[in-house]
Design a protein around this motif. Structure first.
Motif, PDB file in Angstrom:
ATOM      1  N   ASN A 198      44.928  28.024  36.680  1.00 38.04           N
ATOM      2  CA  ASN A 198      44.621  28.618  37.978  1.00 38.04           C
ATOM      3  C   ASN A 198      43.111  28.557  38.149  1.00 38.04           C
ATOM      4  N   ARG A 199      42.650  28.631  39.402  1.00 35.29           N
ATOM      5  CA  ARG A 199      41.199  28.632  39.634  1.00 35.29           C
ATOM      6  C   ARG A 199      40.542  29.761  38.841  1.00 35.29           C
ATOM      7  N   SER A 200      41.168  30.962  38.904  1.00 34.65           N
ATOM      8  CA  SER A 200      40.612  32.045  38.102  1.00 34.65           C
ATOM      9  C   SER A 200      41.691  32.571  37.161  1.00 34.65           C
ATOM     10  N   ARG A 201      41.235  33.038  36.025  1.00 32.42           N
ATOM     11  CA  ARG A 201      42.167  33.525  35.019  1.00 32.42           C
ATOM     12  C   ARG A 201      42.693  34.904  35.408  1.00 32.42           C
ATOM     13  N   LEU A 202      43.963  35.195  35.098  1.00 29.50           N
ATOM     14  CA  LEU A 202      44.527  36.520  35.393  1.00 29.50           C
ATOM     15  C   LEU A 202      43.919  37.553  34.451  1.00 29.50           C
ATOM     16  N   SER A 203      44.048  38.834  34.824  1.00 29.56           N
ATOM     17  CA  SER A 203      43.598  39.895  33.916  1.00 29.56           C
ATOM     18  C   SER A 203      44.508  39.879  32.680  1.00 29.56           C
ATOM     19  N   ALA A 204      44.003  40.468  31.591  1.00 28.06           N
ATOM     20  CA  ALA A 204      44.786  40.519  30.347  1.00 28.06           C
ATOM     21  C   ALA A 204      46.118  41.239  30.597  1.00 28.06           C
ATOM     22  N   GLU A 205      46.107  42.269  31.457  1.00 30.18           N
ATOM     23  CA  GLU A 205      47.331  43.041  31.751  1.00 30.18           C
ATOM     24  C   GLU A 205      48.361  42.141  32.419  1.00 30.18           C
TER      25      GLU A 205
END
Ligand code: 8YV
Length: 327
Positions: free
Chosen positions: A177-184
């Motif tokens: 993805n363009r930006s990484r998801l939060s760890a949660e």
């Protein structure tokens, strides 16, 4: 006098009736298809419009329609809108997020299953009267459970697909993805972030759920198809143009990848003729959000956006922040 609006696509009669309570409505229940030129021309008496993603709203359309104040897409995707141009012209843009997430994720998974397990190809074989005996390798496809699912585009729909894969089918989910998801969120989806290259190399099934933009044009072309496993499948429920359809048809014909499931096409409703010739592709006519409940929710939200903005000055799901038309 009620404000005049154009409903450019067929919608549910009762939603149309609600709109008629507030507006003087011109509908397109006859489903006439308009070229961009005709659409720009048709818009001329209207302050608001409800449309599918097929009709563009760009600087030219806006210049020809200084009376326009809002366009409500009956779609979550809005690559038909030039949002900065709309904002500059003081025209509100709205879409239909959330209401179609789960239904579209269901369909993505259905297309993945149909593709991996060769459902369309085998059904055509049966209908053609070619089924004469049982064979151990007849339409043997690719495993889904326990395999590696690579998702490109990890918005709400991508996350819905990740959930289905990880929790329902025990798949290893990787994503780009363009930006990484939060760890949660990564933990919830049981998904690991990888580069696009790693995803293409490792995934048994590649799922495309990325919005269309100049940047995502041909996210999958000949070079990317060459990086995938020869046993891999590819599913596109995102937008036409995310995949280079000509390159895909070539790769499928050459068995460079095993199979594909495609719901959206470059230049749809036209379909690249070479895709129609290859057997190892499941083709559907842009129906990922098509359940009655979801289409109803989409129509209602698009209508609520028009009603909210034109009667109270506030759209429900605006894509831009606009105070008034200043074309
Ligand atoms: C729409 C879609 O049905 O929401 C989207 O972005 O692709 C579909 O759900 C289609 O775009 C018609 O507007």
């Amino acid at each position: 006098m009620k404000p005049k609006i154009l409903v450019a696509c067929p919608i549910f009669d009762d939603v149309l009736a609600q709109l008629r309570e507030h507006f003087e409505v011109t509908d397109n229940q006859a489903d006439a298809s308009w070229t961009p030129e005709v659409w720009a021309e048709r818009l001329q008496p209207f302050v608001g419009a409800l449309t599918t993603g097929a009709n563009p709203v760009n600087a030219q359309v806006l210049a020809r329609n200084p009376q326009l104040r809002i366009v409500a897409n009956m779609a979550v995707g809005y690559n038909n809108f030039d949002v900065p141009a709309m904002t500059a012209a003081g025209v509100v843009a709205t879409n239909t997020p959330d209401v179609l997430t789960e239904t579209t994720a269901d369909f993505g998974f259905a297309l993945l299953m149909a593709t991996a397990r060769r459902m369309a190809e085998s059904e055509h074989f049966l209908r053609a009267g070619l089924w004469k005996s049982w064979r151990y390798d007849m339409f043997a496809g690719a495993e889904v459970h326990g395999s590696t699912l690579g998702i490109i585009g990890m918005g709400r729909i991508g996350q819905g697909i990740a959930h289905r894969g990880a929790h329902g089918f025990g798949m290893d989910v990787i994503y780009h993805n363009r930006s990484r998801l939060s760890a949660e969120l990564e933990a919830e989806c049981k998904a690991s972030y990888v580069s696009k290259e790693e995803l293409l190399k490792k995934a048994d099934h590649v799922m495309l759920v990325v919005p269309y933009s100049a940047e995502s044009h041909h996210t999958i072309g000949a070079a990317e198809l060459a990086q995938m496993k020869p046993t891999a499948t590819l599913v596109n429920i995102a937008r036409g143009g995310i995949v280079d359809d000509a390159a895909l048809a070539k790769a499928l014909a050459a068995k460079q990848i095993a199979a594909a499931g495609i719901d959206v096409f470059e230049g749809e409703p036209s379909v690249h003729p070479d895709l129609l010739k290859v057997p190892n592709v499941v083709l559907t006519p842009h129906i990922a959000s098509a359940t009655i409940q979801t289409r109803r929710a989409m129509a209602q939200l698009a209508a609520d956006n028009l009603i909210g903005f034109l009667t109270q000055g506030q759209a429900v799901t605006p894509l831009n922040n606009v105070t008034g038309r200043h074309a």
